[in-house]
Motif scaffolding. Structure first.
Motif, PDB file in Angstrom:
ATOM      1  N   ILE A 107      46.889  31.273 -67.734  1.00 19.35           N
ATOM      2  CA  ILE A 107      46.067  30.629 -66.678  1.00 19.35           C
ATOM      3  C   ILE A 107      44.709  30.840 -66.236  1.00 19.35           C
ATOM      4  O   ILE A 107      44.252  31.877 -66.720  1.00 19.35           O
ATOM      5  CB  ILE A 107      47.053  31.356 -65.664  1.00 19.35           C
ATOM      6  N   VAL A 108      44.421  29.307 -66.541  1.00 18.79           N
ATOM      7  CA  VAL A 108      42.471  29.497 -66.074  1.00 18.79           C
ATOM      8  C   VAL A 108      42.559  29.963 -64.579  1.00 18.79           C
ATOM      9  O   VAL A 108      42.356  28.285 -63.820  1.00 18.79           O
ATOM     10  CB  VAL A 108      41.573  28.463 -66.889  1.00 18.79           C
ATOM     11  N   CYS A 109      41.937  30.493 -63.712  1.00 20.34           N
ATOM     12  CA  CYS A 109      41.138  30.800 -62.680  1.00 20.34           C
ATOM     13  C   CYS A 109      39.795  30.198 -62.397  1.00 20.34           C
ATOM     14  O   CYS A 109      38.778  30.175 -62.730  1.00 20.34           O
ATOM     15  CB  CYS A 109      41.204  32.292 -61.907  1.00 20.34           C
ATOM     16  N   LEU A 110      39.925  28.917 -61.175  1.00 16.82           N
ATOM     17  CA  LEU A 110      38.504  28.244 -61.103  1.00 16.82           C
ATOM     18  C   LEU A 110      38.233  28.714 -60.106  1.00 16.82           C
ATOM     19  O   LEU A 110      38.508  28.786 -59.127  1.00 16.82           O
ATOM     20  CB  LEU A 110      39.175  26.554 -61.308  1.00 16.82           C
ATOM     21  N   GLY A 111      37.302  29.972 -60.566  1.00 16.28           N
ATOM     22  CA  GLY A 111      36.394  30.721 -59.002  1.00 16.28           C
ATOM     23  C   GLY A 111      37.244  31.682 -58.588  1.00 16.28           C
ATOM     24  O   GLY A 111      38.025  32.379 -59.041  1.00 16.28           O
ATOM     25  N   ARG A 112      36.338  32.293 -57.661  1.00 16.95           N
ATOM     26  CA  ARG A 112      37.123  33.757 -57.023  1.00 16.95           C
ATOM     27  C   ARG A 112      38.117  33.840 -56.302  1.00 16.95           C
ATOM     28  O   ARG A 112      38.801  34.120 -56.335  1.00 16.95           O
ATOM     29  CB  ARG A 112      35.709  33.712 -56.146  1.00 16.95           C
ATOM     30  N   GLY A 142      39.468  34.015 -66.025  1.00 18.15           N
ATOM     31  CA  GLY A 142      38.523  33.653 -64.428  1.00 18.15           C
ATOM     32  C   GLY A 142      37.372  33.013 -65.359  1.00 18.15           C
ATOM     33  O   GLY A 142      36.563  33.705 -66.257  1.00 18.15           O
ATOM     34  N   THR A 143      37.052  31.758 -64.699  1.00 16.92           N
ATOM     35  CA  THR A 143      35.727  30.825 -64.667  1.00 16.92           C
ATOM     36  C   THR A 143      34.702  31.105 -63.294  1.00 16.92           C
ATOM     37  O   THR A 143      35.905  29.972 -62.350  1.00 16.92           O
ATOM     38  CB  THR A 143      36.243  30.002 -66.168  1.00 16.92           C
ATOM     39  N   PHE A 144      33.883  30.257 -63.936  1.00 14.55           N
ATOM     40  CA  PHE A 144      33.174  29.636 -62.728  1.00 14.55           C
ATOM     41  C   PHE A 144      33.410  28.077 -62.190  1.00 14.55           C
ATOM     42  O   PHE A 144      34.778  27.236 -63.036  1.00 14.55           O
ATOM     43  CB  PHE A 144      31.877  29.444 -62.805  1.00 14.55           C
ATOM     44  N   HIS A 145      34.322  28.212 -60.330  1.00 12.19           N
ATOM     45  CA  HIS A 145      34.276  27.092 -60.170  1.00 12.19           C
ATOM     46  C   HIS A 145      32.981  25.980 -60.786  1.00 12.19           C
ATOM     47  O   HIS A 145      32.102  26.255 -60.087  1.00 12.19           O
ATOM     48  CB  HIS A 145      34.599  27.073 -58.662  1.00 12.19           C
ATOM     49  N   PRO A 146      33.878  24.582 -60.268  1.00 15.16           N
ATOM     50  CA  PRO A 146      33.045  23.645 -60.835  1.00 15.16           C
ATOM     51  C   PRO A 146      31.816  23.226 -59.921  1.00 15.16           C
ATOM     52  O   PRO A 146      31.033  22.826 -59.951  1.00 15.16           O
ATOM     53  CB  PRO A 146      33.463  22.097 -61.434  1.00 15.16           C
ATOM     54  N   ALA A 147      32.548  23.536 -58.678  1.00 16.00           N
ATOM     55  CA  ALA A 147      31.417  23.405 -57.460  1.00 16.00           C
ATOM     56  C   ALA A 147      30.703  24.100 -57.326  1.00 16.00           C
ATOM     57  O   ALA A 147      28.972  24.145 -57.060  1.00 16.00           O
ATOM     58  CB  ALA A 147      31.632  23.403 -56.389  1.00 16.00           C
ATOM     59  N   ALA A 148      30.644  25.608 -58.183  1.00 10.64           N
ATOM     60  CA  ALA A 148      29.399  26.313 -58.099  1.00 10.64           C
ATOM     61  C   ALA A 148      28.307  26.008 -59.000  1.00 10.64           C
ATOM     62  O   ALA A 148      27.535  26.213 -58.849  1.00 10.64           O
ATOM     63  CB  ALA A 148      30.346  28.541 -58.011  1.00 10.64           C
ATOM     64  N   LEU A 149      29.207  25.519 -60.092  1.00 12.15           N
ATOM     65  CA  LEU A 149      28.713  25.404 -61.382  1.00 12.15           C
ATOM     66  C   LEU A 149      27.187  24.030 -61.075  1.00 12.15           C
ATOM     67  O   LEU A 149      25.958  23.784 -61.500  1.00 12.15           O
ATOM     68  CB  LEU A 149      28.818  25.095 -62.529  1.00 12.15           C
ATOM     69  N   LEU A 150      27.885  23.136 -60.436  1.00 11.71           N
ATOM     70  CA  LEU A 150      27.242  22.283 -59.118  1.00 11.71           C
ATOM     71  C   LEU A 150      25.861  22.777 -58.159  1.00 11.71           C
ATOM     72  O   LEU A 150      24.759  22.419 -58.582  1.00 11.71           O
ATOM     73  CB  LEU A 150      27.777  21.294 -58.598  1.00 11.71           C
ATOM     74  N   ARG A 151      25.805  23.616 -57.286  1.00 17.09           N
ATOM     75  CA  ARG A 151      25.414  24.438 -56.964  1.00 17.09           C
ATOM     76  C   ARG A 151      23.881  25.267 -57.692  1.00 17.09           C
ATOM     77  O   ARG A 151      23.127  25.493 -57.318  1.00 17.09           O
ATOM     78  CB  ARG A 151      25.857  25.320 -56.206  1.00 17.09           C
ATOM     79  N   ASP A 152      24.608  25.912 -59.062  1.00 15.33           N
ATOM     80  CA  ASP A 152      23.657  26.811 -59.728  1.00 15.33           C
ATOM     81  C   ASP A 152      24.029  26.148 -61.519  1.00 15.33           C
ATOM     82  O   ASP A 152      25.337  27.505 -61.491  1.00 15.33           O
ATOM     83  CB  ASP A 152      24.249  28.318 -59.118  1.00 15.33           C
TER      84      ASP A 152
END
Ligand code: URA
Length: 180
Positions: A107-112, A142-152
């Protein structure tokens, strides 16, 4: 579509239940639908979804073959705010059932929001991303949410490393063919 267990049903267009083959070895979990997802009824179809697809391709994974995508809450929180704890609590039973039926190996969790809900309440994505943790026979990461990667975009390199680690783990578990 008939669920009215929390306030979010009042403002939703569609329930975004989840998408992917019933024998997917990997379950990805985001936090909740955004605008495009609410309109289409499918998870991660907006800009973030396009970015996620690129990372999936790098990991030799695909929504058609081996990945199921769902969210902690199935209805869009207004203005894309974080889902409230009581909304998460009410909706999580759907995800529990999805997990029970799917029996994913990873299971991969995208974001906090997803990582704190499914891995540990203190999970820090910036510190603990990419680590595999076993809980009741399932490997969680757990890894970064794609929206967080677009922001940063500076986080993209770290995200790439996580997806390469995921590819190696998927090969080890026979979810994808062995890679040289
Ligand atoms: N963000 C999420 O967390 N989930 C989606 O399905 C889309 C955007």
């Amino acid at each position: 579509m008939s669920c009215e267990k929390c306030e979010l049903h009042k403002t939703r267009t569609n329930v975004v239940f989840g998408d992917g083959p019933p024998d997917a070895g990997i379950l990805f979990v985001g936090e909740g639908p955004g605008e495009q997802e609410d309109l289409s009824g499918k998870p991660f179809v907006g800009r973030g979804g396009k970015l996620l697809d690129q990372y999936l391709e790098i990991a030799e994974l695909s929504r058609e073959k081996n990945v199921y995508i769902a969210n902690i809450v199935k209805c869009r929180p207004p203005q894309n705010r974080d889902p409230k704890p009581e909304e998460q609590e009410t909706c999580i039973n759907w995800l529990r059932e999805q997990t029970r039926i799917l029996q994913p190996q990873i299971i991969v969790c995208l974001g906090r929001v997803a990582a704190q809900r499914l891995i540990s309440p203190n999970f820090l994505v910036t510190k603990e991303h990419g680590e595999f943790i076993e809980k009741s026979g399932i490997l969680f990461m757990g890894t970064f949410h794609p929206a967080a990667l677009l922001r940063d975009p500076r986080r993209k390199e770290d995200a790439l490393a996580d997806f390469l680690a995921l590819r190696a783990k998927a090969a080890e578990l026979g979810i994808i063919d062995f890679i040289e």
